[in-house]
Each structure stands twice: as C-alpha cells, then as structure tokens.
Write an enzyme that holds these catalytic residues in place. Structure first.
Site, PDB file in Angstrom:
ATOM      1  N   GLU A  40       0.973  -1.277   0.084  1.00 39.54           N
ATOM      2  CA  GLU A  40       0.226  -0.005   0.517  1.00 39.54           C
ATOM      3  C   GLU A  40       1.439   1.151  -0.244  1.00 39.54           C
ATOM      4  O   GLU A  40       1.768   1.144   0.321  1.00 39.54           O
ATOM      5  CB  GLU A  40      -1.268  -0.077   1.127  1.00 39.54           C
TER       6      GLU A  40
ATOM      7  N   LYS B 240       0.789   4.353  -5.208  1.00 41.62           N
ATOM      8  CA  LYS B 240       1.908   3.005  -4.936  1.00 41.62           C
ATOM      9  C   LYS B 240       2.423   3.345  -6.604  1.00 41.62           C
ATOM     10  O   LYS B 240       3.150   2.018  -6.933  1.00 41.62           O
ATOM     11  CB  LYS B 240       0.784   1.982  -5.695  1.00 41.62           C
TER      12      LYS B 240
ATOM     13  N   ARG C  36      -3.619  10.533 -14.361  1.00 40.92           N
ATOM     14  CA  ARG C  36      -4.111   9.789 -14.297  1.00 40.92           C
ATOM     15  C   ARG C  36      -4.875   8.970 -12.587  1.00 40.92           C
ATOM     16  O   ARG C  36      -5.461   8.529 -12.178  1.00 40.92           O
ATOM     17  CB  ARG C  36      -4.287   8.548 -14.595  1.00 40.92           C
TER      18      ARG C  36
ATOM     19  N   ASN D 195      -6.777  -2.349  -0.297  1.00 39.22           N
ATOM     20  CA  ASN D 195      -7.224  -3.283   0.916  1.00 39.22           C
ATOM     21  C   ASN D 195      -7.407  -3.691   1.946  1.00 39.22           C
ATOM     22  O   ASN D 195      -8.205  -2.804   2.889  1.00 39.22           O
ATOM     23  CB  ASN D 195      -6.846  -4.997   0.650  1.00 39.22           C
TER      24      ASN D 195
ATOM     25  N   ARG E 246     -11.251  -8.744  -4.954  1.00 34.56           N
ATOM     26  CA  ARG E 246     -10.624  -8.486  -4.286  1.00 34.56           C
ATOM     27  C   ARG E 246     -11.644  -8.884  -2.516  1.00 34.56           C
ATOM     28  O   ARG E 246     -12.847  -8.564  -2.904  1.00 34.56           O
ATOM     29  CB  ARG E 246      -9.723  -6.887  -3.535  1.00 34.56           C
TER      30      ARG E 246
END
Length: 278
Positions: free
Chosen positions: A3, A52, A123, A164, A260
């Site tokens: 993460e 990330k 983006r 997550n 996920r």
C-alpha cells in the site's frame, strides 16, 4: 500488493541512502539493461512516491518509474562493506558508497521522461500522504458514482495509495457499509475518512506497519493476545473473518468485491438503505 505507505517509506529510504550522489545502475537480469546504462554513473537526485507509483529522479528529467505490483520487492542495503553478487532475477541494481538496492519482480520498471511521469500522476487520484493532495478531486468522483464506496476507495484513479487493508479499516472506523453507493455519502463523511487516512498512513510510514485500532482496542487495553498475521499490525476487520469484532462482538464477515476480498462487521457497518426506497 504494497500500500501507499510502503512506497513512501521506500522513497524516503532511497533518497536517504543514495540521494545527491552518483550511483552505478545495472540490470543483472538484463531486461532493464539499456535503460540502466543511460543513468549509470549519474547523480540520483531523489525518489518520491505518488500512491503506489515510485519515481527515482536523475539529471536531464529522467525518472526510473517503478510499480511493485503483487510480487515486486525493492530491497535497500546500507552500511555494507562489500556488494554481493546478485541473487535471483534482479531487474535493477543501484550501487552507491557502501550501499546497494535490488529490485525484483516489479510490474513496471521503466525509464521515463518528465512528460511521461506527469501523465502517470495525472491519471492518479490524490494521495493522502502528499502535502499537495487535494481531497476534493476524489470527492468529485465519489459523489457522482453509484459504485460501492468499498470499490471506489480501491480505484487508484480515484484515490492513490489506498489498498485492501486501509480500505477495510477506514470504512469500519467510520461505520460505513462498504456496499453503500458513493453518491449517497455526505461530504462531511468523506472529509472525515480522508483526514483519518492521512493520520493512519503517516503512522504507517513511520512504523512500517498498518495499525488502525484505537487505544481502547489494543491488546493491552482489552487483555487479548496480539494479532498474529504476516501483514502485521493491529486491525479491526482486515483478514479477521470469522473472528469477533473488537467493538461489538459480532462475527466479522468477508466477501469478494471486484476480485478482492472485502472484510466488514455487519453490526458496526449496517447495510445502507436509501431513504428514497423507504
């Protein structure tokens, strides 16, 4: 997948270890050899993360762009007497004075221009760990979407760096049903989650682990054993399916959302029902 706090921590480590000094760059594996040759012997100006995505800056506005993906690792070793031969599939090796770093298994490892770097950033959604982040950019997308907030928080074009674990934990901490449509949230709810992520993720950078439980729910406060999990950290719901909620005692549940695993407490995060349907 690592993460955002992991990437920011890595960027800080690379900058502290190599920043402002020439480095040797090579690709023992061979897949990055031509690009590595272009920055070999150049001064590593610094590294930064956006969500990330990791960018290592070199002169002439060249950047090594890295995305670790699911299996990537970028190990940094400082204070070594000798640099050992590479082990395994090392895509990129950086070598400085008494230090080296090896990148393996990354989804992306590419030498890019300033324009290409800026396109990747454009983006991406705002990153809670960056001082220049604008949470309203994420809110404008969330408020217009009927997609579940649990899905939106994982979309890197909406919010950069949240994975997550942070997704599951911030929704629990704010008692929000993961399946609630983004468009039904109030701006105050979004701002509270954003502020919470800023604090939690900064602590993650500092400690290198994800801890999300409040003081009254720590093992010491509750008299319970510490969590034992290869992800580390004390959490409320992530990978605790089938266990009792630390707050209400209800069994934590899990399901799949956009491929996920999603974790939540059905009592603390009650199912959202729109007033328009009542």
């Amino acid at each position: 997948m690592p993460e955002g706090h992991t990437l920011h921590r890595l960027a800080d480590q690379l900058t502290a270890t190599f920043g402002g000094r020439p480095v040797r760059a090579g690709s023992p594996q061979g897949r990055f050899a031509d690009a590595a040759q272009l920055v070999d012997g150049q001064v590593l100006l610094g590294a930064e993360a956006w969500g990330k995505q990791l960018f290592i800056a070199f002169p002439d506005e060249r950047f090594v762009h890295v995305h670790l993906g699911l299996y990537g690792k970028f190990d940094v070793y400082d204070g070594v007497a000798d640099v050992p031969p590479p082990v395994g599939q090392v895509r990129l090796r950086l070598v400085g004075e008494r230090a080296y770093a090896d990148l393996r298994g990354a989804t992306t490892c590419a030498l890019v221009t300033r324009e290409q770097r800026d396109a990747v950033v454009a983006r991406s959604g705002p990153d809670p760990l960056r001082a220049d982040a604008d949470p309203d950019r994420a809110w404008q997308r969330i408020r217009r979407s009927r997609a579940p907030i649990g899905a939106l928080l994982m979309q890197q074009e909406v919010l950069a760096g949240v994975g997550n674990v942070y997704r599951a934990e911030v929704l629990f901490r704010h008692r929000i049903d993961p399946m609630r449509p983004g468009s039904t949230l109030r701006v105050s709810q979004w701002q509270a989650m954003w502020d919470d992520l800023v604090v939690l993720m900064r602590e993650g950078v500092r400690t290198g682990r994800i801890d999300t439980v409040r003081p009254e729910h720590t093992p010491e406060a509750m008299g319970r054993p510490p969590r034992r999990d290869d992800h580390g950290g004390e959490v409320y719901v992530y990978r605790r399916n089938g266990q009792a909620c630390h707050v209400c005692g209800t069994t934590i549940r899990t399901t799949e959302l956009q491929n996920r695993n999603l974790f939540w407490c059905p009592q603390c995060q009650r199912r959202f029902r729109s007033r328009a349907l009542q």
